[in-house]
Write an enzyme that holds these catalytic residues in place. Structure first.
Site, PDB file in Angstrom:
ATOM      1  N   ARG A 153       0.836  -1.191   0.000  1.00 25.68           N
ATOM      2  CA  ARG A 153       0.000   0.000   0.000  1.00 25.68           C
ATOM      3  C   ARG A 153       0.872   1.243   0.000  1.00 25.68           C
ATOM      4  O   ARG A 153       2.058   1.211   0.338  1.00 25.68           O
ATOM      5  CB  ARG A 153      -0.940   0.010   1.193  1.00 25.68           C
ATOM      6  N   GLU A 252      -6.527   7.498   7.609  1.00 28.86           N
ATOM      7  CA  GLU A 252      -5.425   8.249   8.232  1.00 28.86           C
ATOM      8  C   GLU A 252      -4.923   9.316   7.272  1.00 28.86           C
ATOM      9  O   GLU A 252      -4.714  10.468   7.647  1.00 28.86           O
ATOM     10  CB  GLU A 252      -4.296   7.308   8.635  1.00 28.86           C
ATOM     11  N   ARG A 256      -5.462   5.941   0.788  1.00 30.99           N
ATOM     12  CA  ARG A 256      -4.598   4.771   0.922  1.00 30.99           C
ATOM     13  C   ARG A 256      -4.920   3.845  -0.250  1.00 30.99           C
ATOM     14  O   ARG A 256      -6.069   3.436  -0.414  1.00 30.99           O
ATOM     15  CB  ARG A 256      -4.845   4.040   2.244  1.00 30.99           C
ATOM     16  N   CYS A 298       1.350  11.049   9.046  1.00 30.88           N
ATOM     17  CA  CYS A 298       2.349  10.537   9.983  1.00 30.88           C
ATOM     18  C   CYS A 298       3.735  10.574   9.339  1.00 30.88           C
ATOM     19  O   CYS A 298       3.901  10.107   8.207  1.00 30.88           O
ATOM     20  CB  CYS A 298       2.013   9.107  10.389  1.00 30.88           C
ATOM     21  N   THR A 300       6.179   8.754   9.726  1.00 31.23           N
ATOM     22  CA  THR A 300       6.728   7.425   9.440  1.00 31.23           C
ATOM     23  C   THR A 300       6.420   6.972   8.022  1.00 31.23           C
ATOM     24  O   THR A 300       7.034   6.029   7.525  1.00 31.23           O
ATOM     25  CB  THR A 300       6.189   6.374  10.429  1.00 31.23           C
ATOM     26  N   ARG A 307       4.331   0.785   2.052  1.00 31.50           N
ATOM     27  CA  ARG A 307       4.472  -0.261   3.059  1.00 31.50           C
ATOM     28  C   ARG A 307       4.083  -1.588   2.425  1.00 31.50           C
ATOM     29  O   ARG A 307       2.928  -1.792   2.057  1.00 31.50           O
ATOM     30  CB  ARG A 307       3.587   0.004   4.280  1.00 31.50           C
ATOM     31  N   ARG A 336       4.752  -6.647  13.486  1.00 33.09           N
ATOM     32  CA  ARG A 336       3.544  -6.194  14.168  1.00 33.09           C
ATOM     33  C   ARG A 336       2.610  -7.376  14.384  1.00 33.09           C
ATOM     34  O   ARG A 336       2.855  -8.472  13.895  1.00 33.09           O
ATOM     35  CB  ARG A 336       2.811  -5.128  13.341  1.00 33.09           C
ATOM     36  N   GLU A 341      -0.241  -2.317  13.633  1.00 27.87           N
ATOM     37  CA  GLU A 341       0.314  -1.680  14.818  1.00 27.87           C
ATOM     38  C   GLU A 341      -0.660  -1.731  15.987  1.00 27.87           C
ATOM     39  O   GLU A 341      -1.867  -1.574  15.828  1.00 27.87           O
ATOM     40  CB  GLU A 341       0.653  -0.223  14.488  1.00 27.87           C
TER      41      GLU A 341
END
Length: 386
Positions: A153, A252, A256, A298, A300, A307, A336, A341
């Protein structure tokens, strides 16, 4: 340890009020916000938090940044650090309320980015986008002994909009309309249906969540960062007919883009995601910074924002946590729980993904992930035969 609930609610309330007033920005931080920031900072400094926020938000940096605001959206330092101040058990604890925050609050974001992304220094620059070909990577587990499923993703932000903490209800609806229009134009293997969360049948919603297609409302870390405001307004999911390509709307990040399927054919899954990203990029203008790459809520997820992950069973390695951590560090992987997470591993299935998203091209990140999972499987086989 969690921040006292009263202060936590005060912080969230003030962030929400700042959003309402953003268009009438004076470029200053009001007294009440300043007092709450200072109280939250003091409690964080006195806590036993091991977050990157606590490590890098020194007294000197706090004093330097606490009165600053972003020019377009009036975001404050409070927007950036509210989650980490509310949740002392955060790993990072820092979010960007809008794209400009990465520059205005760079004295805090840059060292966090450098440490999380393994030495991406403030003088470094994200390489130009280079997807390459997923066909270069062989199936990691053709016989299906280890890998349950594979997912790749990426996140995207639509240019001209802030991130969750500063989005108004009207913004959410406007973004949803634009994203819905873009995904509805997809053809071929990507053709499918957009389903808004507002008005969605509860049984269908639960089924989509159980089947790992749909996201849930944000956890306390995201909620404290302002990611659950006006829920479920403006949120939704696009799912293609084969159910191996989906787009999340305003979870988020604004978008995505996800490709997934059973088994371990990482290259095939990656190529499908790339095709979807390129098709949507013709309909929407994404926010990309020359130095940081694609901008996301974020830090990260900056850079490529990719990811790649597998749900995988490695029973022998997981019985030796120290060895597993050593291998994960060697291959730059993140381990994870099954649902990502802050979740538990169900049935011995772990979610393992690439940790780095910055400083490499998209192709290089997939190669690093591919090589790492291959190395873990080889180590598992050796442990079995020992």
């Amino acid at each position: 340890m969690l921040l006292h609930s009263k202060l936590r609610l005060q912080l969230l309330g003030r962030c929400a009020q700042l959003v309402v007033n953003r268009h009438a920005s004076t470029g200053s931080v009001d007294k009440e916000v300043m007092e709450q920031m200072e109280e939250g900072f003091k409690k964080l400094a006195e806590s036993k938090s091991k977050s990157l926020l606590k490590k890098h938000l020194t007294k000197e940096i706090f004093e330097k940044l606490k009165a600053k605001t972003t020019p377009s959206f009036n975001s404050t330092l409070l927007h950036c650090i509210s989650s980490g101040m509310c949740n002392h058990d955060s790993g990072v604890g820092l979010y960007a309320p809008d794209p400009e925050a990465y520059n205005v609050f760079a004295d805090l974001f840059d060292p966090v980015i450098e440490e999380y992304h393994k030495c991406f220094k403030k003088t470094d620059k994200q390489p130009a986008t280079a997807f390459g070909k997923g066909a270069d990577f062989e199936n990691l587990d053709p016989d299906g002994h280890f890998i349950v499923s594979t997912r790749v993703r990426c996140g995207r932000a639509v240019k001209g909009y802030p991130f969750n903490p500063c989005l108004t209800e009207a913004d959410y609806l406007e973004l949803e309309s634009k994203i819905c229009g873009a995904v509805s134009s997809l053809t071929g293997e990507y053709k499918g249906k957009y389903m808004p969360l507002t008005g969605m049948d509860k049984c269908l919603q639960e089924q989509l969540i159980d089947d790992h297609y749909l996201f849930k409302e944000g956890d306390r870390f995201l909620a404290s960062a302002g990611a659950s405001r006006f829920w479920p307004t403006g949120r939704g999911i696009f799912l293609n007919s084969a159910k191996n390509f989906l787009v999340w709307c305003n979870e988020e990040d604004h978008i995505r883009i996800i490709s997934m399927e059973k088994g371990g054919d990482l290259g095939k899954v990656y190529d499908r995601m790339v095709g979807g990203v390129e098709a949507l990029g013709k309909q929407l203008q994404f926010n990309r910074d020359e130095r940081l790459g694609f901008l996301t809520f974020c830090p990260t997820n900056l850079g490529t924002s990719i990811r790649a992950s597998v749900h995988i069973k490695l029973p022998n390695l997981m019985c030796d946590p120290d060895e597993m951590k050593k291998l994960a560090d060697k291959y730059r992987l993140q381990i994870r729980g099954t649902s990502g997470e802050h979740s538990e591993a169900k049935g011995g299935v772990h979610d393992i993904s690439n940790q780095r998203r910055m400083g490499l091209t998209e192709y290089e990140i997939i190669k690093e992930m591919h090589d790492g999972i291959k190395g873990l499987i080889e180590a598992e086989c050796k442990a079995r035969s020992a």
